[in-house]
Structures are given as C-alpha cells and as structure tokens.
Write a protein that holds these residues in place. Structure first.
Motif, mmCIF file in Angstrom:
data_model
loop_
_atom_site.group_PDB
_atom_site.id
_atom_site.type_symbol
_atom_site.label_atom_id
_atom_site.label_comp_id
_atom_site.label_asym_id
_atom_site.label_seq_id
_atom_site.Cartn_x
_atom_site.Cartn_y
_atom_site.Cartn_z
ATOM 1 N N UNK A 38 7.563 -35.209 14.494
ATOM 2 C CA UNK A 38 8.428 -36.400 14.340
ATOM 3 C C UNK A 38 9.298 -36.595 15.588
ATOM 4 N N UNK A 39 9.728 -35.445 16.098
ATOM 5 C CA UNK A 39 10.746 -35.369 17.309
ATOM 6 C C UNK A 39 10.005 -35.161 18.463
ATOM 7 N N UNK A 40 10.494 -35.761 19.653
ATOM 8 C CA UNK A 40 10.087 -35.443 21.008
ATOM 9 C C UNK A 40 9.919 -33.938 21.550
ATOM 10 N N UNK A 41 8.896 -33.710 21.970
ATOM 11 C CA UNK A 41 8.645 -32.274 22.561
ATOM 12 C C UNK A 41 9.623 -32.235 23.837
ATOM 13 N N UNK A 42 10.525 -31.084 23.653
ATOM 14 C CA UNK A 42 11.614 -30.997 25.088
ATOM 15 C C UNK A 42 11.434 -29.394 25.361
ATOM 16 N N UNK A 43 11.225 -29.496 26.788
ATOM 17 C CA UNK A 43 11.004 -28.288 27.436
ATOM 18 C C UNK A 43 11.757 -28.172 28.836
ATOM 19 N N UNK A 44 12.314 -27.053 28.990
ATOM 20 C CA UNK A 44 13.026 -26.748 30.152
ATOM 21 C C UNK A 44 12.131 -25.873 30.884
ATOM 22 N N UNK A 45 11.969 -26.518 32.226
ATOM 23 C CA UNK A 45 11.298 -25.811 33.367
ATOM 24 C C UNK A 45 12.202 -25.260 34.476
ATOM 25 N N UNK A 46 11.835 -23.808 34.571
ATOM 26 C CA UNK A 46 12.738 -23.211 35.588
ATOM 27 C C UNK A 46 11.891 -22.772 36.918
#
Length: 371
Positions: free
Chosen positions: A358-366
């Motif tokens: 249901x919710x957007x996929x959020x990813x932190x890229x380092x």
C-alpha cells in the motif's frame, strides 16, 4: 575461511545480517520495532551497523569482535563482508575505488536510536587522525533523522557547535571541573524532526540527544573523544574511552574552537534535500551531496511503481526504510522489506526496484567517497 564464489556473489544484491553494536549509551527500541522484532526494548546495543568492515572500539570489550557485518552464503555458512570484499576488492568495490582504498570501503553506515543523551563528544578531522591515530580517515559524519520519540518529557534534539564567547580555556575549565550543565550550555540545542539532515564535520563538538532515531553515514573509523567522565545515567566512562589513549590535554586539542550563532550553525551544517531525478516510477532525492563533503554521499529513493538504476562502477549500501517490494538484478529477483539492508557490488550494471503493497517503497542509498 569459507570459499567465496566471487563471480556469483558479485552479480547480485548481498543481503546483510543484523549487526548490533554495544555502546556506552542505551537505546535501540525503535530499531527493534523498525526491524519487526516481536520484543522491542532499549538496551546497551542501540546501534545497527550496516555494511561495516570496521571493528568497533569498546573499552573492556577488546576481546570481542564487534561491528563487522556478515552475510549467509548459498551453502548456509556465514562470512563477514570484510572477507568477501578482500577476496576481490576490484570486483566488489570497483576498479577506481580499489586502486585508491584497497579493500576498505571508505565509509561506514549506522542506524541509531538513543533513549538517553549521548556523552558530549568530538571526532577527529583527517589531519588530527593522521597525526594522532596514524589513520587515513577521520570521522566526519552526517545524520538523517528518520523518526524519534519523547523521552522523560523531552522531544528529540541534538547539541551542536560552540556558542559565541566559548574559548579553549573556558572549555578546559568546564571539563576539569566536570561542569556538565556548563558544557551543555556552551553548545546550541536544536530540536529535530523526521527528515532533518545534519553534516557533522570532524572537530565540531556535538551530542545526540535522547529520542533520536537516525541513519548516520561517516568515515570508516570509531574514533570518539568524550568530555563527560560519567554518562547521563550515571555510568562511569573509563579514561581510555574518553581520550582514546591520547591523554586529556591532547583530547581537548581535537576540538575546533570556532564559535557560531544558532543561525550560522543551521546555515552551515543543516542540509536541505534536493531533487536529483523524478519520473512516473519514483523520486530520487539527494540528502548529502558530494558538494557538501568529499567523504561520502547519501540519497533517498522513493519508489511509487518501478525505478531502474544503472551501475556507475562503484558499490552502494542500501537500507530499506519503509514499504516492501522487489529488487531485480541480472541474477534474478529479491524480495525486500522495511529494515532490510544490502551491499550492492560494483559489478552490478543495472537493477530495478519495484513497489509492492500500500505504501511507497523508500530506500536510503549510501555511497563512498568520490561518487
């Protein structure tokens, strides 16, 4: 050591196991909840180290190997990420990176949750680290606030930078007398909220307050110099943990004694996210840019449907912050969800993130230096 299939492993996302690390402060309940653990509680393991090839420095725990990230191979055996990279630095880190840094990633990423204020501290800049620790890396870092909580009636906050009028002599006097209220008052107190970004350069005095839930990206060392000889909860901090073997006088030389107004602190070290790329499938936002520092960079990817990424010849450390979905590379599809962490080898030429749920996929890229 377990045999590593370099060719196979370097062409796929490497899922990392949880690496909790002991610290002198307490916390970690929000990490437990974020990772979906059945029982969430604060403890002396308030940090999750991600894609770490750095061993933690904890006085009294030197006999333990703490801080090194690990993964499970196809045959069920476990191996550290450090050993994987050492098996072929060029393939896993990228040719240009390996030529400059060898088998060192040049960066360390953490997820941190504090249920008490951390001791007042400073990290070395590179010149100080080179001279005093014989290290090519200092400990400039950056914080991305991903949440928080109220602790004992206090909202999350950080302490940052010397106020105008603070001098080296005054700071030494406060330290010698262990005047904690005086030391706290010498720095700016800044309330924090989800989405805030801070750059913490080596030499800048600071303290993460209680209730902070954040991702920290930093140079790959564990050099922390502390001016409080007792933690806020009353635990004695050994001298070695304060000055790291340098002695107290030399410890005080690590600080940069520049002073700033609150507005100057915010203007210099509070960073504003900037859109890098937007499409129908998602949004890529820069949190820490290579124009902010040459030590590392960090982006936030929000996937609404699908988002493809091209390889750029270096590795990426990925943290799934929210949502669920899939990560597809040349070797197939991997399911991903909140709390998952990955090392994406430099040999991967293309990958695709896809949202499910249901919710957007959020990813932190380092990213390491130079990207």
């Amino acid at each position: 050591m377990t045999d590593i299939d370099v060719k196979e492993l370097s062409r796929q996302p490497i899922r990392l196991q949880s690496t909790r690390v002991w610290r002198t402060y307490s916390g970690g309940r929000l990490i437990d909840e974020w990772q979906g653990k059945a029982s969430a509680e604060d403890s002396t393991f308030p940090e999750e180290w991600v894609a770490s090839v750095v061993q933690a420095t904890n006085v009294g725990r030197e006999h333990l190997q703490e801080g090194l990230s690990a993964l499970q191979l196809a045959d069920g055996s476990q191996v550290t990420l450090k050993d994987v990279i050492a098996s072929d630095p060029t393939v896993f880190l990228g040719k240009a990176h390996a030529e400059k840094y060898g088998d060192k990633t040049g960066v360390l990423v953490k997820v941190l949750d504090s249920s008490e204020r951390l001791t007042i501290q400073v990290h070395p800049d590179r010149e100080y680290a080179k001279t005093k620790f014989q290290s090519d890396f200092g400990k400039t870092e950056a914080w991305y606030v991903i949440g928080g909580r109220e602790v004992d009636g206090e909202e999350p906050y950080v302490l940052f930078g010397f106020k105008p009028g603070v001098t080296p002599k005054q700071w030494k006097d406060l330290f010698d007398r262990q005047d904690i209220p005086g030391m706290l008052d010498a720095m700016h107190r800044i309330p924090v909220r989800e989405g805030d970004v801070f750059l913490v350069q080596g030499g800048v005095p600071h303290s993460i307050g209680s209730g902070c839930f954040l991702i920290e990206i930093q140079e790959p060392t564990d050099y922390t110099l502390r001016t409080e000889r007792t933690t806020p909860k009353g635990n004695v901090v050994p001298d070695q943990a304060c000055h790291q073997g340098l002695g107290f006088d030399e410890m005080l030389n690590c600080f940069h004694y520049d002073t700033h107004t609150l507005e100057q602190v915010k203007d210099r070290w509070c960073k504003q996210p900037a859109v890098l790329e937007q499409s129908a499938g998602g949004l890529l936002t820069a949190l820490i840019k290579n124009t902010d520092t040459d030590r590392f960079s960090m982006n936030r990817l929000t996937v609404d449907t699908e988002y493809s990424m091209k390889g750029n010849g270096t590795f990426v450390i990925a943290i799934v912050l929210k949502g669920s979905g899939t990560l597809t590379g040349e070797t197939g599809e991997t399911k991903v969800g909140q709390g998952d962490t990955f090392f994406l080898p430099a040999s991967m030429t293309e990958l695709k993130w896809a949202r499910q749920g249901e919710e957007p996929l959020q990813v932190i890229l380092c990213y390491p230096p130079g990207v």
